[in-house]
Motif scaffolding. Structure first.
Motif, short mmCIF file in Angstrom:
data_model
loop_
_atom_site.label_atom_id
_atom_site.label_comp_id
_atom_site.label_asym_id
_atom_site.label_seq_id
_atom_site.Cartn_x
_atom_site.Cartn_y
_atom_site.Cartn_z
N CYS A 322 0.85 -1.18 0.00
CA CYS A 322 0.00 0.00 0.00
C CYS A 322 0.89 1.24 0.00
O CYS A 322 1.75 1.39 0.87
CB CYS A 322 -0.89 -0.01 1.23
SG CYS A 322 -1.77 1.53 1.45
N CYS A 325 0.09 3.65 3.49
CA CYS A 325 0.44 3.25 4.85
C CYS A 325 1.61 2.26 4.87
O CYS A 325 2.16 1.99 5.93
CB CYS A 325 -0.76 2.66 5.59
SG CYS A 325 -1.24 1.04 5.00
N CYS A 339 -6.65 -2.01 0.76
CA CYS A 339 -5.85 -2.05 1.98
C CYS A 339 -6.75 -1.80 3.19
O CYS A 339 -7.81 -1.17 3.07
CB CYS A 339 -4.75 -1.01 1.90
SG CYS A 339 -3.72 -0.97 3.36
N CYS A 341 -6.33 0.21 5.44
CA CYS A 341 -6.42 1.63 5.76
C CYS A 341 -7.46 2.36 4.90
O CYS A 341 -7.69 3.55 5.07
CB CYS A 341 -5.07 2.31 5.58
SG CYS A 341 -4.57 2.45 3.86
ZN ZN Z 1 -2.82 1.02 3.44
#
Ligand code: ZN
Length: 404
Positions: A322, A325, A339, A341
């Protein structure tokens, strides 16, 4: 020093004197190959030392310059042969079958304005070869910064080597990062605060490969009773496939380079060296790496010629990481990368962002900065599409079309 071989057709058949020279040259090369194998040498100078005197008697009418260049060609053949022997590849003693000759740049003259080559055959005998000069050829003939290298003469065409010092790559003002896939180059273009999603598709290449593969296996079944014919037909089929694929790869590469040159971008590519896919044999063939490697090769040498910086990046994990992050996902997912996040993006575009980040973090793309968030809702720009390479157009129309 960069070298580019440019092929010229001849306006008329090769004069008979030149044909004799080709035969003589081939004989000399084959003799030199045998002499080199016997004495276990491969360099031009060593061959010259051991064989020059005998050759002077064997080929009394051949010019010394041509004789020396035959040693050069033989040296190349011997080096290839030795490499194969070292790798334990079964091979016969090399023998040149095709008629050919090579002349060093002092051994011929090219009138760049008229496109006429003056080739000395022997003392007091020269032939003139009139070249077919197109718009494409003019680019090389008229560019006086290019110096002339060797000349290769074949029965129906000649190849002139043009040379130039590698230009210093420019300082990039933007970056074009591309993830190479089976059917397309997908990536991002970053300039200042702006960012764009980029695509250059070549879906026909996989189709061409599949079609030729089917044709080859059909041929092999049909001609099982005659291996020689089957081999020849398959070889021809293979050459045809290569030409068709390479033609398209050049188009794709040209569109990428034109884009990069106009915007003064560095091109970021994944390093395919040592890259092996661990798939079944059947799939391996279909997803053959060859066209992708070839495409990189073409982009790299053309970029070098134009002074466009190219950055190669280790692609490890680029499709599973990703960019916001930094989490690495366990396995590849579908067409979209998601992801925890909350980040989600097309898998290929995501990979190209990671490539670009690696390049930037290693300081390879100048002082560029960018924010991955800028890509999530963006317009795609098509650099190349197969429809743009209509058959009737010899050089294609590899312009850039913005598509919204
Ligand atoms: Zn991420």
């Amino acid at each position: 020093m960069l070298v580019k071989g440019v092929v010229f057709r001849l306006e008329s058949d090769l004069p008979s004197e030149a044909k004799f020279l080709l035969e003589d040259f081939r004989l000399a090369v084959n003799n030199a190959v045998r002499a080199g194998l016997q004495a276990r040498v491969t360099s031009r100078n060593a061959l010259c030392r051991i064989a020059y005197k005998d050759f002077r008697e064997l080929h009394p009418r051949m010019l010394a310059k041509h004789l020396v260049s035959s040693f050069e060609v033989a040296g190349g053949v011997l080096k290839n042969h030795r490499r194969r022997v070292r790798k334990f590849v079964a091979c016969r003693i090399p023998y040149i079958k095709r008629l050919m000759m090579k002349a060093e740049n002092q051994a011929y003259e090219l009138n760049r304005e008229l496109g006429i080559i003056d080739l000395p055959i022997r003392a007091g005998c020269h032939v003139e070869l009139k070249l077919v000069v197109s718009h494409y050829h003019r680019k090389y003939l008229d560019d006086m910064t290019l110096s002339l290298g060797s000349l290769t003469v074949l029965p129906d065409r000649v190849i002139v080597a043009f040379r130039k010092d590698a230009p210093k790559p420019f300082l990039p003002e933007s970056a074009l990062s591309l993830d190479t896939n089976e059917r397309s180059l997908d990536g991002v273009f970053v300039e200042g605060d702006g960012a764009k999603v980029i695509k250059a598709g070549f879906p026909e290449i996989a189709i061409i490969q599949q079609r030729h593969h089917d044709r080859r296996s059909r041929l092999q079944k049909k001609k099982t009773h005659d291996r020689r014919i089957s081999r020849n037909l398959c070889r021809r089929e293979g050459a045809r496939e290569r030409h068709r694929v390479e033609y398209r790869l050049h188009q794709v590469a040209n569109s990428v380079l034109k884009f990069a040159e106009e915007r003064r971008s560095a091109i970021v590519l994944e390093d395919l060296k040592g890259f092996k896919s661990k798939r079944s044999k059947e799939l391996n063939r279909r997803l053959s790496l060859w066209p992708r490697r070839k495409l990189h090769q073409i982009i790299e040498y053309k970029a070098q010629w134009k002074g466009i910086p190219v950055v190669k990046v280790d692609p490890r994990n680029s499709s599973r990481t990703c960019p916001t992050c930094g989490r690495t996902q366990d396995s590849r997912m579908g067409a979209e990368f998601k992801c925890e996040c909350g980040w989600h993006l097309d898998r290929h575009i995501n990979a190209s962002i990671n490539l670009l980040q690696t390049a930037i973090s290693k300081g390879m793309a100048g002082g560029l900065r960018f924010n991955p968030g800028a890509f999530q809702h963006d317009v795609m720009m098509i650099l190349y599409e197969p429809a743009m390479a209509a058959r009737s157009e010899p050089n294609g129309t590899s312009g850039i079309v913005g598509v919204t």
